[in-house]
Design a protein around this motif. Structure first.
Motif, mmCIF file in Angstrom:
data_model
loop_
_atom_site.group_PDB
_atom_site.id
_atom_site.type_symbol
_atom_site.label_atom_id
_atom_site.label_comp_id
_atom_site.label_asym_id
_atom_site.label_seq_id
_atom_site.Cartn_x
_atom_site.Cartn_y
_atom_site.Cartn_z
ATOM 1 N N GLY A 174 -3.083 -3.631 -1.392
ATOM 2 C CA GLY A 174 -3.442 -3.589 -2.804
ATOM 3 C C GLY A 174 -2.267 -3.494 -3.743
ATOM 4 N N ILE A 175 -1.133 -3.003 -3.262
ATOM 5 C CA ILE A 175 0.045 -2.855 -4.118
ATOM 6 C C ILE A 175 0.539 -4.214 -4.617
ATOM 7 N N MET A 213 -1.685 -5.313 -7.459
ATOM 8 C CA MET A 213 -1.367 -4.529 -8.647
ATOM 9 C C MET A 213 -0.178 -5.121 -9.398
ATOM 10 N N ALA A 257 -1.346 4.142 1.223
ATOM 11 C CA ALA A 257 -2.759 4.350 0.884
ATOM 12 C C ALA A 257 -3.488 3.061 0.537
ATOM 13 N N THR A 258 -2.806 2.124 -0.134
ATOM 14 C CA THR A 258 -3.498 0.932 -0.638
ATOM 15 C C THR A 258 -3.378 -0.274 0.275
ATOM 16 N N LYS A 259 -2.559 -0.143 1.326
ATOM 17 C CA LYS A 259 -2.388 -1.239 2.284
ATOM 18 C C LYS A 259 -1.789 -2.454 1.560
ATOM 19 N N PHE A 299 1.780 5.386 -2.080
ATOM 20 C CA PHE A 299 0.848 4.362 -2.556
ATOM 21 C C PHE A 299 0.806 3.173 -1.594
ATOM 22 N N SER A 338 -4.188 -9.148 3.222
ATOM 23 C CA SER A 338 -5.607 -8.828 3.338
ATOM 24 C C SER A 338 -6.273 -9.586 4.477
#
Length: 491
Positions: free
Chosen positions: A433-434, A437, A429-431, A426, A342
């Motif tokens: 974020g995976i 998760m 798409a989530t960069k 995924f 991030s």
């Protein structure tokens, strides 16, 4: 003098079923980044690559669903042999595939084998093992999986230098070799004594127990007779309930155990280890690791090495602390990796790559992400990788053991299928974020174990009934067994 055929050698050989599992995992992870694979199959990305990868767990769902019935009907041993035959057929189809559809079909067939063997190998191991080393014995399954991943990846790494289709066809064909040895070798191995008892083959039950427990096959050994009577009493008690296997699965008495067995396998699949097994080259390329294939090789080596402590000490450390500490440590690793992505990442300027977020120009950050993932995979193989197999196969009674483990493995492979299919799109798409998760999933798994999973180390499969029926909160129930009478000196 140590006899050649004993509990350890039999269990290690049966773990070839786990070796096949490992072969199939890295049979994709080792080729998805090679130019030969991309060119022949049209550079599959997103859902297309997810479909190829998840074909194996899709087949495993079918195998796991049928494993309980086949294992109870044909025996654990013969059902594993049937799975080995399916594996050879699947390997042949994959190595000869001329389209994505044919490749998917081959992986489906191989997956059916994995569903059967992953359900029945740990059951077979747990049912032939003395209680004090049962955790160690069943851990051989995970050890074999890690070796399978490493061996197949090493073969694929070497074959990647071949400038032809053989770079991926040859490793897929080689997969059949250990299955042939598994099929042939099992003819000389004993049936599970608890399966023999379930078929009222009591003379054979006693002989197999004597073979497994004494150096001279002494059927009059007092400890052998004690275990024989314990199995006999437990089976008689189960039959006196006069209920169907399905009815017992949902009964109030068994519901907790069945749900816990399912939770172990679901939690195993939500740790993020499959993400790192299947798509690690995507991750390392996205953080600009210079030699991503070598970095992946190091990761798979770590998997092998870190399974060894679990084999040696899982019966001393206990199931609960290993699971809780392992999940929390993995959560921390994923949170740190996600935070680094991030803070230092940026959109990928290349549109046709499997990752949409990259870390470029921050060498120390890239190495830190790599270190976090190494630590996460080390923790997984020290904790959830082996212990989920152990726990699921030991907490339910004989009458519904194969059915419960089959159901648990069906859940496992369903989650595996969803993860394998969804991760490529995924991840794009989530960069970052995976990573967050999977960190949250690990934290949730640690909470479930703390609240719901009692300690079961060094208890016979029959004694475990007492743990779940004691009536105290599950996380305290092990204290009630400290005075349990047993044959501790021998087992």
């Amino acid at each position: 003098m140590v006899r050649l055929l004993n509990v350890y050698t039999i269990s290690i050989f049966a773990s070839i079923g786990g070796l096949l599992f490992g072969f199939e995992i890295s049979s994709i992870s080792g080729v998805i980044d090679t130019p030969q694979y991309k060119e022949y199959y049209g550079n599959p990305l997103g859902a297309t690559q997810g479909g190829i990868t998840s074909a194996m767990p899709a087949g495993s769902i079918l195998g796991a669903l049928s494993a309980g019935l086949i294992g109870d009907w044909l025996s654990r041993k013969v059902a594993i042999q049937a799975g080995a035959v399916l594996w050879c057929i699947g390997a042949a189809v994959q190595s000869a595939s001329n389209s994505i559809g044919m490749l998917v079909a081959g992986r489906l067939l191989s997956g059916v084998c994995i569903g059967i063997t992953s359900s029945l190998v740990p059951i077979y191991q747990s049912e032939i093992s003395p209680r004090k080393v049962r955790g160690r014995i069943v851990s051989f399954q995970q050890f074999a999986i890690t070796w399978g991943i490493l061996i197949q990846y090493s073969i694929q790494y070497g074959c990647s230098f071949i400038q032809s289709e053989a770079s991926f066809r040859l490793p897929w064909a080689i997969q059949a070799v250990p299955a042939v040895f598994l099929f042939i070798g099992l003819f000389w191995f004993p049936y599970s004594p608890r399966w023999l008892a379930s078929k009222d083959r009591w003379d054979e039950t006693l002989k197999v127990l004597a073979f497994l427990r004494t150096p001279d096959n002494d059927i009059n050994d007092q400890l052998v007779l004690a275990e024989y009577r314990e199995i006999e009493d437990q089976l008689r008690s189960e039959r006196e309930t006069n209920s169907s296997a399905l009815g017992e699965l949902v009964s109030r008495k068994m519901r907790r155990r069945v749900l816990l067995a399912l939770a172990m396998q679901i939690g195993n699949q939500l740790t993020g280890a499959n993400f790192l097994d299947y798509y690690i080259l995507y991750v390392y390329n996205s953080v600009d690791i210079a030699d991503s294939k070598m970095a992946a090789f190091i990761q798979y080596t770590i998997k092998v090495v870190m399974t060894i402590p679990a084999i040696l000490w899982s019966d001393k450390w206990g199931r609960r602390p290993i699971l809780i500490v392992g999940a929390l440590f993995m959560a921390a690793c994923f949170f740190v990796a996600g935070g680094l992505y991030s803070l230092y990442g940026e959109p990928n300027p290349v549109p046709d790559e499997p990752f949409a977020w990259v870390i470029d120009g921050y060498v120390h950050v890239s190495r830190s992400v790599q270190a976090c993932l190494y630590l996460a995979i080390a923790s997984f193989n020290l904790s959830w990788a082996p212990v989920a197999w152990i726990y699921s196969s030991e907490i339910v009674p004989l009458r519904i053991r194969a059915t419960t483990v089959s159901l648990a493995l069906t859940c496992r492979w369903t989650i595996n299928f969803a993860v394998g299919f969804a991760i490529p799109p995924f991840f794009r798409a989530t960069k970052w974020g995976i990573f967050i998760m999977f960190g949250l999933f690990n934290a949730a798994s640690a909470t479930v174990v703390y609240l719901a999973a009692p300690e079961t180390k060094q208890r016979t499969l029959e004694e475990i009934d007492e743990i779940f029926e004691h009536g105290k909160p599950l996380w305290k129930s092990i204290l009630a067994l400290q005075e349990t009478n047993g044959l501790e000196a021998r087992y």
